[in-house]
Structures are given as C-alpha cells and as structure tokens.
Enzyme design. Structure first.
Site, PDB file in Angstrom:
ATOM      1  N   CYS A 275       0.837  -1.203   0.000  1.00 11.95           N
ATOM      2  CA  CYS A 275       0.000   0.000   0.000  1.00 11.95           C
ATOM      3  C   CYS A 275       0.879   1.264   0.000  1.00 11.95           C
ATOM      4  O   CYS A 275       1.565   1.524  -0.983  1.00 11.95           O
ATOM      5  CB  CYS A 275      -0.966  -0.039   1.172  1.00 11.95           C
ATOM      6  SG  CYS A 275      -2.358   1.091   0.973  1.00 11.95           S
TER       7      CYS A 275
ATOM      8  N   HIS B 105      -3.425  -5.546   0.967  1.00  8.95           N
ATOM      9  CA  HIS B 105      -3.188  -5.869   2.370  1.00  8.95           C
ATOM     10  C   HIS B 105      -3.556  -7.338   2.591  1.00  8.95           C
ATOM     11  O   HIS B 105      -4.481  -7.861   1.971  1.00  8.95           O
ATOM     12  CB  HIS B 105      -4.059  -5.005   3.282  1.00  8.95           C
ATOM     13  CG  HIS B 105      -3.668  -3.570   3.324  1.00  8.95           C
ATOM     14  ND1 HIS B 105      -2.564  -3.130   4.014  1.00  8.95           N
ATOM     15  CD2 HIS B 105      -4.221  -2.466   2.756  1.00  8.95           C
ATOM     16  CE1 HIS B 105      -2.460  -1.818   3.884  1.00  8.95           C
ATOM     17  NE2 HIS B 105      -3.455  -1.393   3.123  1.00  8.95           N
TER      18      HIS B 105
END
Length: 784
Positions: A611, A723
């Site tokens: 991310c 994630h």
C-alpha cells in the site's frame, strides 16, 4: 399440421424450466433463438437443427421461425423468461395476424419470468399490486414511460423496472428515480437483482435514495417497494398483503406498523423501524483501561451465544485503530469487529463499527463514518462533530437490533476518563442508548487490579455506576483462590459482583489495533540463535497502518521479524518491508531524516512494499490536491518504475487476485487465487521499467480485471496494494521458500492453515465465568 411452440425457458438455469417447456423442445425438429438464450439450454439441443441470431434481431427470428413452421416442421422459438412478458409471443401473434407468414398452429409455453425470479431472490416484494415498466425506449416513447412511472408512483404500486441501464442508456434510471422520489420517501426499500436464478446471480437491498450507488445493466431487474414494503431481519423485502389485520397474526418477536415505511441502508442491512424486535437484548463489555481484553471477551461471548442458537452481532460505536478491515460491501471498520463478526458466524458490516478514527497526526485523525471517510479532523473539530456522529451510531445500532436477537457491545478505553466523559460516544452513553447492562473488565496482568476496579467505579456518577452489573478479572496467571480476599473486599465495597477470574489465554488473539501494541512488539523479540533464520525488518513508520499484515510472517518458526527505525538496524536483514502509511508523503521524509532512505536504496536483499510502502518504492508521489498533507510532491525511493498521484477518493475493497508472471517468479509454484483487501487513496501508474505483480479479478463481489502492484526487473523488489498478501499460506510459503533456498535453508513444504479458535475461547470463558449469573444479567437465563 405445422406447429410453432413459443417457449419461455425461464431465467436461464435448466432447473427452472417447466416440464412443458422441456417437452416442447424435445418434440421440436428446429430450435430458433437468441444466441445467449440458446447457450443456456445447450444440453437440450442435441440432434436439433438450430437457428440463432443476435440481439435486436427479434423480428427476423420470429419470421424465420414462422417460415420454417409453415413448411411443415415442428419449431420451438425460444424466449427468455416468460414468452408472454416482454417475450416473443406477442410479436409472433402480430406477424400471424398480418398473414405474411402463413398460419401454423401457435402454442405459447409459459416460463418463470425475470420478474418472478428476481422477486423470489429478494423475498416477497410482489405480495400486493404492482406495475412492471421497461425503461428501454427503443419501441416505447420516453414520454410515455415517464407518464407510467409517475402514475405508478402516485398510485403506490410496487414498481418493477426492466432494462434499467445499458452502456448507451444511463440517464433513464436517474430520471426514473427522480419521478418516484417525488411521490415516495428516500428510505423506500429497493431490491436490485442481476442474473436472477442463474450463474452469476447478484442481489442488493438498498433504498430509493441510494439505488444509483449500485451497478445495474440490462441483466438487472429493479423492484421498488410501496409504502408498506419493509425489510425483515434476514434482509428480505416483504410487501404485506394485509393478512395481519385479517387474521390478527401476533408474535412475541415482532410487530408490523405499516404507517411508517422504512428500508435497508445502501449496504443492505435493515433500516426498518416497522419491524421492532421486542425482546432484542444487548450487553456491553467496558474496561478499566485500554488493552484489558474487552475485544477478546466480546468475541468469546459472541461465540458462546452463537453456540446457544442466538442470532448475535458485535458492536463498537467508536474505534480508534491503526489497523482496519474491509467489509464485503467495501466499507472500512476496526479489525476487532471483523473478528467478532466471524465469531458470530456472520459477515462483517459497517454498522458493527459505525465510527472509526485512524490517527494521521499527533492531534488529528481521519474520520470514517459507516465505512466511508468524511474528512480529517483535529480533536476540537471532532468533538464538535460528535453529536452528528452519535446520530449515526444510534442509526447503525437500530439496524443491527432489527436484524439480530442480541448485540454484544465493546466499550473503548476506560469508562472513568473524566476529561472525555462530556463528549463520550463510546462507553456508558452507548449502554444507556441500548438500555443494556455493562460488565467491567479489569486486567490483573498489569497490576493493581483491585484499585482499578474500585477506583473506576468510585469515579462514576450514581446513574453510571448503576449500569455496571458485574466485574470480570482478566489475564490472571496463577491460583485464582489466592484472590478470594480481594474479591470479597471489592464486592463488599462496591456492591458489584465479580463474575469470574479469567486465566491468561494464549490460544486466541484479536489482531492488534493501536500503537501501544506495536510498542510492546518492539520490546519483546524472538529469543535464541540468529542462525538458520530469515531476518525481516518492517520499517516502523510514524504513521504506520495495518501492520497486522505481517503477523503471519512473524508466526513462521524460522522467521525473526523486528520493527526498525534507524539505518543501523538494516544490517543483517534478508527482507525489508515498507508497510502501509496514513501519510505516505510525510513518512517518506521520515525515511530521509533517519537515514533509512539511502540505506534502503543501497540494500541488496529483498524489498517489499504494501500500500503506502508500495507508493514509496516508486519514483515520485504527487499530491496536487493536498489530500494527505501540505506537501504536494515527494521523491520516492526509485526502486520501482511507478508514480503515484493521491486522490481524495478512498478505495476500500475485499479483493481476489492472481499473480502475473513477475509475481509468480517471486513465489514459484503459487498459482492459486489470492485473497486480500485494499485501503488506499491514490492511483499508481506502472512504467515500462517494472512489471505488474498481480491482476485483481474480483473487488467487493464484482468480477473485473485490474492490474496491481509492480516488480523490479531483477525480481528483488515488489510492491502491491493488497493488504493481507502474506496471510495467503501458499504465497507466503512459496515466497519464503525462495528466500530460504538463497540462504541454503531447508524449505517448509507444508503449513497447516491458521484457524481462529473461537470455540476454544468460548469453552475457556465458560469454565471460568459464572455463566448462569452472566446470562441472567443479559436476560438470557436458561439459555442452553
């Protein structure tokens, strides 16, 4: 005599076809139809002459079917759904009436219409008068369609809409919504069903005001309720016929109040105030402080009730967390509530944690309400916003109580924070709203447990203290009989019973949520020799988020994982991970200040970014709209040929992905679909100097193909927006085995998937708590 069967084949799944339709197809020598519909019944076409045409060729199909039938053959003309509802029967009869195609015998075979199929998927929305309107204006003037919509809305018909939207026709459904809203409240229930009763079926229950937030196309059917339509506890649309008043139906569980039409929210949970659960109950676990075990006890009690057959859901009105989870609908909530939902055996939902605060500075947080970002606020701004936030808390709680029998509420921090009490929307104010008792949890592991209990209760106002009906002493190590004098003193001093002493439980852990837990991790590391281990360093960014991404790595037997903050900690690492960040731009400057920027650039081992960490690995990060901070542009590490531009829209999705070729080289043999979730504000463009890591094939329940991440040409550096990538056992094992091989270590060939031991936790609590007394406090006495 020639014969033409006009056959309604139903939704498209063979099991929904009628016997008569099958018999007609069996007796036909020739089958004529639209290519897609013929594909649905392909197993029934063996040995038949088949004539297929494309979309918009309806007249040609009918003429050809009539021509062949007139030649003396038995013909079946296939029509999707029911042949007499927006089907081929009417067109065939019109052509016969003109006399242009002879006069074979016409037999119309009914089928399950798309309307019936969609209604069955949604529940029972068509139990009273309804109108069916197509928004396709190819054959009907739009002015006539508008008149029909307005008339049906004013007459309080349930309205079923065919052909709501296509690629070239998007304004019509917007206009339809406007016309219906002129006669009905925005909370009116709406159901959207795509591919009803066939492969790829999708169902959404929403509101009239929120219906345009959901995808629609030519394969969708929309049903809009009338003034009496409601959504039941299971999320099904029901339009009452009036039997309740006729037969005086009564129930101890619910009542129907048709005067107040309500509906579900845009995420599909009940927002219906007509269906009031009379015996819905709740209990709050509150604490003497943070990290006393409220989250774990909430999860355990949820599982205890589920095992007793109670429909139960978790609730935490306000959560402050560095780590979050994504619901199936794409909303963002605290990770603890997602785990607690799993303990209940239900999907997580934003109503379970309506307010989530994600700190992004020392004095402010990103504020997320019912799963969506509403802005960044300083403490004073958020305090001013709290009345509005509490309105959403109440709204979410009411929706949960309409759907479930019992709600287990988790408090936040200490209930005796005098300086915060005036603005409290997370503790006893919530218990008061719910009209439920509270159980105070104290942590003996940190010491001074009796002072915690007595001090907390003494600081409460009399009305607040009256809400606390019991105490649990948590995280005990030793012989609980030694606590008897202290427990006797507490009960005598406070008048509140101690319901049990819960020993420290090592077999269950709720994912951590705050920086306090991360600080503890830095203090306690794996002991033993460093030989034969894979050494991983996760950069402890000041604004780190979702560091639970690396729990699975930390659990590996030969992995030594630590959090690093300085350049000298890089030495000896095999893998550096840049985690997520709530402020990529600011944390890039942190890397420069600590000397980590150059150290990471010169590092020769493996590097991964998730991310925000992925964004940092690129060449540049742009923030022209100052979404994250006042910094508009920052130079990245330049280890991947990517550039990122921040955007104000936050992407939150549960996702499934498949590795691309470059990703497969990172994890040899990992050809399975990967699961994870996305939480990011920014779009990253991959240049020719890097290759895509994976392709996302499903987001928030929708199929698609979107490239994700990037891999350097030498395969040493990769980044992804996914994630939870390391929670995928096959990927993690393959990725680490490649590193093991490079270090001359033996591969780990099998890894038993980790299972959340909810039943073990429930049994542990049942052994150590006075369950009879606790259930009596909850109003569940005698629950088995």
């Amino acid at each position: 005599m020639s014969k033409l069967f006009v056959v309604g084949i139903g939704p498209g799944d063979l099991k929904h076809m009628t016997f008569e339709a099958r018999e007609a197809l069996e007796s036909a020598e020739v089958v004529v139809g639209y290519t897609t519909y013929l594909d649905y019944i392909e197993p029934l076409l063996a040995g038949k002459e088949v004539v297929s045409t494309g979309m918009t060729k309806e007249v040609e199909r009918c003429r050809e079917a009539l021509r062949i039938a007139a030649s003396g053959k038995a013909v079946a003309l296939v029509s999707g759904g029911d042949a007499g509802i927006y089907g081929m029967a009417g067109l065939v009869l019109e052509l016969v009436e003109t006399g242009e195609s002879g006069s074979p015998e016409i037999v119309v075979i009914p089928g399950v219409s798309a309307l019936q199929a969609a209604a069955a998927v949604l529940g029972a929305p068509l139990m009273h008068d309804f109108a069916v309107i197509s928004l396709s204006d190819l054959l009907t003037p739009w002015e006539a369609i508008e008149k029909r919509l307005a008339a049906a809305s004013a007459a309080d018909f349930v309205i079923a809409i065919y052909n709501p939207k296509s690629r070239g026709r998007v304004r019509q459904i917007e206009r339809a919504q406007e016309l219906i809203l002129a006669a009905r409240p925005g909370e009116t229930p709406v159901g959207i069903v795509r591919n009803a009763c066939r492969d790829g079926e999708e169902r959404v229950v929403t509101t009239l005001a929120g219906m345009l937030d959901h995808p629609m196309d030519m394969f969708s059917l929309v049903i809009i309720g009338n003034s009496a339509t409601f959504v039941d506890k299971a999320g099904r649309m029901v339009t009452p016929r009036g039997y309740e008043s006729k037969f005086r139906v009564s129930s101890s569980d619910f009542r129907i109040d048709a005067a107040t039409p309500q509906a579900p929210d845009d995420n599909g949970l009940t927002q219906n105030s007509k269906l009031k659960t009379q015996n819905c109950k709740a209990l709050m676990f509150c604490g003497t402080g943070s990290d006393v075990g409220k989250s774990v006890l909430t999860a355990g009690f949820c599982r205890i009730l589920r095992n007793r057959g109670v429909r139960v859901a978790p609730f935490k009105s306000q959560n402050m967390a560095l780590n979050s989870a994504v619901t199936p609908e794409g909303g963002e909530i605290g990770r603890a509530q997602a785990v607690q939902a799993a303990a209940c055996g239900i999907p997580p939902h934003t109503d379970m944690n309506p307010v989530l605060l994600k700190p992004n500075s020392d004095t402010g947080s990103q504020v997320i309400v019912q799963g969506r970002v509403v802005g960044n606020m300083k403490v004073a701004e958020y305090n001013a916003f709290k009345p509005a936030a509490f309105g959403k808390v109440r709204e979410s709680f009411e929706r949960l109580t309409a759907r479930f029998d019992f709600i287990v509420i988790e408090g936040a921090g200490s209930i005796a924070e005098i300086n915060l009490k005036a603005h409290d929307i997370a503790n006893l104010k919530v218990a008061e709203m719910a009209g439920c008792p509270a159980i105070l949890v104290a942590d003996i592991d940190r010491g001074g447990v009796f002072a915690q209990i007595v001090g907390t209760l003494d600081l409460l106002e009399p009305a607040e203290r009256a809400q606390v009906k019991g105490v649990i002493i948590n995280k005990f190590r030793g012989d609980p009989t030694l606590l008897a004098p202290g427990i006797e003193f507490v009960e005598k001093r406070t008048g509140v019973p101690v319901l049990g002493v819960v020993p420290y439980f090592m077999d269950f852990k709720i994912p951590e949520e705050d920086s306090m837990a991360l600080h503890k991790r830095a203090e306690v590391r794996k002991s033993g020799s460093a030989e034969g281990k894979i050494h991983i360093g996760v950069v402890k960014l000041p604004r780190i988020s979702n560091y639970t991404d690396f729990d699975a790595l930390d659990a590996e037997p030969d992995v030594a994982l630590r959090y690093i903050e300085t350049a000298d900690e890089v030495k000896g690492l095999d893998l550096i991970i840049l985690p997520g960040s709530k402020s990529t731009m600011s944390d890039l400057y942190f890397l420069m200040e600590r000397g980590l920027f150059r150290e990471i650039q010169e590092f020769r081992g493996e590097i991964a970014g998730v991310c925000g960490g992925f964004q940092m690995l690129g060449k540049q990060v742009h923030d022209p709209l100052t979404v994250e901070s006042h910094i508009r542009e920052a130079m990245g590490l330049g280890l991947l040929d990517v550039e990122t531009t921040m955007s104000p829209v936050k992407e939150t999705h549960q996702a499934e992905a498949v590795l691309q070729a470059a990703g497969e080289r990172l994890a040899p043999g990992c050809a399975v679909a990967l699961e994870g979730y996305e939480i990011h504000m920014g779009e990253t463009v991959v240049g020719p100097g890097s290759s895509p890591f994976a392709v996302i094939v499903r987001r928030s329940g929708r199929d698609l193909e979107v490239l994700d991440g990037a891999v350097s040409p030498d395969g040493r550096v990769f980044g992804t927006y996914l994630h939870g990538i390391f929670d995928n056992d096959t990927f993690r094992r393959s990725f680490l085995n490649r590193i093991r091989a490079g270090k001359g270590l033996e591969p780990i060939l099998d890894r038993t998937p980790r299972v959340e031991p909810f039943d073990l936790l429930a049994a542990h609590l049942e052994r150590n708590l006075d369950m009879e007394r606790l259930l009596a406090i909850c109003g569940l006495a005698g629950s088995q």
